[in-house]
Design a protein around this motif. Structure first.
Motif, PDB file in Angstrom:
ATOM      1  N   PHE A 193       1.059  -1.439  -0.330  1.00  0.00           N
ATOM      2  CA  PHE A 193      -0.281  -0.105   0.132  1.00  0.00           C
ATOM      3  C   PHE A 193       1.231   1.424   0.552  1.00  0.00           C
ATOM      4  O   PHE A 193       1.854   1.152   0.330  1.00  0.00           O
ATOM      5  N   TRP A 194       0.809   2.430  -1.102  1.00  0.00           N
ATOM      6  CA  TRP A 194       0.940   3.328  -1.029  1.00  0.00           C
ATOM      7  C   TRP A 194      -0.322   4.931  -1.133  1.00  0.00           C
ATOM      8  O   TRP A 194      -0.475   4.118  -1.783  1.00  0.00           O
ATOM      9  N   PRO A 195       0.474   5.730  -0.296  1.00  0.00           N
ATOM     10  CA  PRO A 195      -0.538   6.626  -0.427  1.00  0.00           C
ATOM     11  C   PRO A 195      -0.591   8.024  -1.337  1.00  0.00           C
ATOM     12  O   PRO A 195      -0.942   8.836  -1.128  1.00  0.00           O
ATOM     13  N   GLY A 196       0.921   8.125  -1.773  1.00  0.00           N
ATOM     14  CA  GLY A 196       1.648   9.389  -2.259  1.00  0.00           C
ATOM     15  C   GLY A 196       3.304   9.525  -2.144  1.00  0.00           C
ATOM     16  O   GLY A 196       3.709   9.393  -1.043  1.00  0.00           O
ATOM     17  N   TYR A 206       5.019   9.212   1.670  1.00  0.00           N
ATOM     18  CA  TYR A 206       4.656   8.392   2.336  1.00  0.00           C
ATOM     19  C   TYR A 206       6.305   6.766   2.445  1.00  0.00           C
ATOM     20  O   TYR A 206       6.226   6.939   0.656  1.00  0.00           O
ATOM     21  N   ASP A 207       6.021   5.929   3.048  1.00  0.00           N
ATOM     22  CA  ASP A 207       7.099   4.964   2.874  1.00  0.00           C
ATOM     23  C   ASP A 207       5.449   3.971   2.265  1.00  0.00           C
ATOM     24  O   ASP A 207       4.991   4.228   2.595  1.00  0.00           O
ATOM     25  N   GLU A 208       5.514   2.553   1.760  1.00  0.00           N
ATOM     26  CA  GLU A 208       5.064   1.915   1.139  1.00  0.00           C
ATOM     27  C   GLU A 208       4.904   1.355   2.604  1.00  0.00           C
ATOM     28  O   GLU A 208       5.930   0.405   3.151  1.00  0.00           O
ATOM     29  N   VAL A 209       3.823   0.584   2.553  1.00  0.00           N
ATOM     30  CA  VAL A 209       3.264  -0.441   3.502  1.00  0.00           C
ATOM     31  C   VAL A 209       3.648  -2.128   3.075  1.00  0.00           C
ATOM     32  O   VAL A 209       3.213  -2.602   2.222  1.00  0.00           O
ATOM     33  N   ILE A 210       4.193  -2.871   3.711  1.00  0.00           N
ATOM     34  CA  ILE A 210       4.586  -3.840   2.730  1.00  0.00           C
ATOM     35  C   ILE A 210       4.696  -5.212   3.692  1.00  0.00           C
ATOM     36  O   ILE A 210       5.473  -5.164   4.329  1.00  0.00           O
ATOM     37  N   THR A 211       3.705  -5.807   3.690  1.00  0.00           N
ATOM     38  CA  THR A 211       3.161  -6.880   4.243  1.00  0.00           C
ATOM     39  C   THR A 211       4.342  -8.143   4.197  1.00  0.00           C
ATOM     40  O   THR A 211       4.330  -8.422   3.077  1.00  0.00           O
ATOM     41  N   ASP A 212       4.902  -9.109   6.039  1.00  0.00           N
ATOM     42  CA  ASP A 212       4.374 -10.381   5.457  1.00  0.00           C
ATOM     43  C   ASP A 212       3.478 -10.911   4.211  1.00  0.00           C
ATOM     44  O   ASP A 212       2.551 -10.650   3.992  1.00  0.00           O
ATOM     45  N   THR A 213       4.058 -12.395   3.973  1.00  0.00           N
ATOM     46  CA  THR A 213       3.015 -13.622   4.015  1.00  0.00           C
ATOM     47  C   THR A 213       2.025 -13.669   4.614  1.00  0.00           C
ATOM     48  O   THR A 213       2.327 -14.391   5.723  1.00  0.00           O
ATOM     49  N   ILE A 214       0.294 -13.113   3.841  1.00  0.00           N
ATOM     50  CA  ILE A 214      -0.294 -13.697   4.458  1.00  0.00           C
ATOM     51  C   ILE A 214      -1.839 -14.737   4.370  1.00  0.00           C
ATOM     52  O   ILE A 214      -1.731 -14.180   3.786  1.00  0.00           O
ATOM     53  N   GLN A 215      -2.157 -15.422   5.360  1.00  0.00           N
ATOM     54  CA  GLN A 215      -3.032 -16.949   4.797  1.00  0.00           C
ATOM     55  C   GLN A 215      -3.748 -16.186   4.700  1.00  0.00           C
ATOM     56  O   GLN A 215      -4.612 -15.609   6.003  1.00  0.00           O
ATOM     57  N   ILE A 216      -5.141 -15.888   4.048  1.00  0.00           N
ATOM     58  CA  ILE A 216      -6.275 -15.254   3.468  1.00  0.00           C
ATOM     59  C   ILE A 216      -7.205 -16.515   3.806  1.00  0.00           C
ATOM     60  O   ILE A 216      -7.094 -17.225   2.940  1.00  0.00           O
TER      61      ILE A 216
END
Length: 322
Positions: A99-102, A105-115
């Motif tokens: 996710f990146w709001p513009g 800002y730093d980008e938010v990068i997740t680990d691998t998540i089990q949905i």
């Protein structure tokens, strides 16, 4: 996501630093509620995301609405309303989010998540503006007065000087002539010069331009003429910034004016000038994700009456890998 650059305006560094520190103490992304829902199609799930940043409440309408994101490297955008909430339908599988709001800002990068399959999930994404070190390059100060006059001038940069000319010793103290020449300790100068390396936090802004390489010089000439810079001042400005901007085929440009420049340094002059005009330019290599931040306006005309002080400077924000 693609490499991005840039900028938009600010709050005080102290406020943003405190807010950033608070956000850094909590995860940038976390799912805080998961509920089974067999009404959701088999193999799918729903994710409702609440976005937060200390800067969102101060961003003008239009600057807060776009969130760039990817799900397993498939990119898309979200348009948020004032609740800063959006819902995604996803495949139920292992997933990596970005996710990146513009700009700013730093980008938010997740680990691998089990949905999990057939679940409704609620998540929180916390953005913060990261302080970045920039070189505040070639701020120069011109003084003009109809008659010869003595003055003293204090410049207090946010993070100290890296260079000054002439040498700055607690203040610059000298004489300004009707020609604009400045005399200090028997030597005359066209302007006073300083550099500084500073931590800089981007935020909202009210102007933005995309300028192609071949249009950079006409663009600068037009904008500086609108601001009522003299021929000599325009020449100094363009011969310094023009070549630096023209290393790119296209650039994103913003101007910081008047009180917005206090973030770089405060200026105190005795006697107090009739008019103080401050102008900083910020630029970065163009990236298509900056399109929403285009807001082309003409620079306002500076008043140049009586004892007036003009300062210009600027900086380049290097591209940030996202």
């Amino acid at each position: 996501m693609k490499t991005v650059s840039l900028l938009l305006v600010l709050t005080t560094l102290a406020f943003v630093t405190r807010a950033s520190d608070q956000l850094k103490s909590v995860p940038k992304f976390y799912i805080y509620k998961t509920t089974k829902n067999t009404a959701i199609k088999n193999g799918e799930a729903k994710l409702t995301i609440h976005f937060d940043s200390p800067n969102f409440s101060d961003i003008p309408l239009g600057y807060q609405t776009i969130i760039y994101y990817s799900v397993n490297n498939v990119e898309d955008t979200l348009t948020l309303n004032t609740s800063f909430t959006a819902t995604l339908r996803l495949a139920a599988k292992k997933t990596v989010f970005k996710f990146w709001p513009g700009p700013g800002y730093d980008e938010v990068i997740t680990d691998t998540i089990q949905i999990e399959n057939q679940t409704e999930n609620e998540a929180q994404v916390n953005f913060y503006s990261e302080n970045r070190m920039i070189e505040v390059d070639k701020p120069v100060i011109y003084l003009q007065n109809p008659v010869k006059m003595d003055f003293s001038l204090k410049v207090i940069p946010t993070n100290g000087f890296t260079f000054t000319y002439p040498v700055y010793e607690d203040e610059w103290k000298g004489t300004v002539y009707p020609t604009g020449e400045i005399e200090l300790k028997g030597q005359k100068y066209p302007y006073l010069f300083w550099d500084s390396k500073q931590a800089f936090t981007l935020k909202k802004h009210t102007n933005g331009y995309r300028v192609s390489k071949e249009e950079i010089i006409p663009f600068l000439e037009n904008q500086l003429s609108n601001a009522r810079l003299t021929s000599a001042e325009k020449t100094d400005f363009i011969t310094y910034w023009g070549p630096r901007m023209m290393q790119y085929e296209s650039v994103f440009v913003q101007f910081y004016l008047q009180e917005d420049c206090n973030q770089f340094a405060s200026i105190h002059c005795d006697p107090e000038p009739t008019v103080v005009n401050r102008l900083y330019i910020a630029f970065s290599k163009w990236n298509d994700k900056l399109e929403p931040y285009i807001h082309s306006i003409e620079l306002p005309a500076f008043k140049r009456d009586g004892f007036n002080l003009l300062e210009w400077g600027g900086f380049e924000l290097k591209s940030i890998a996202l």
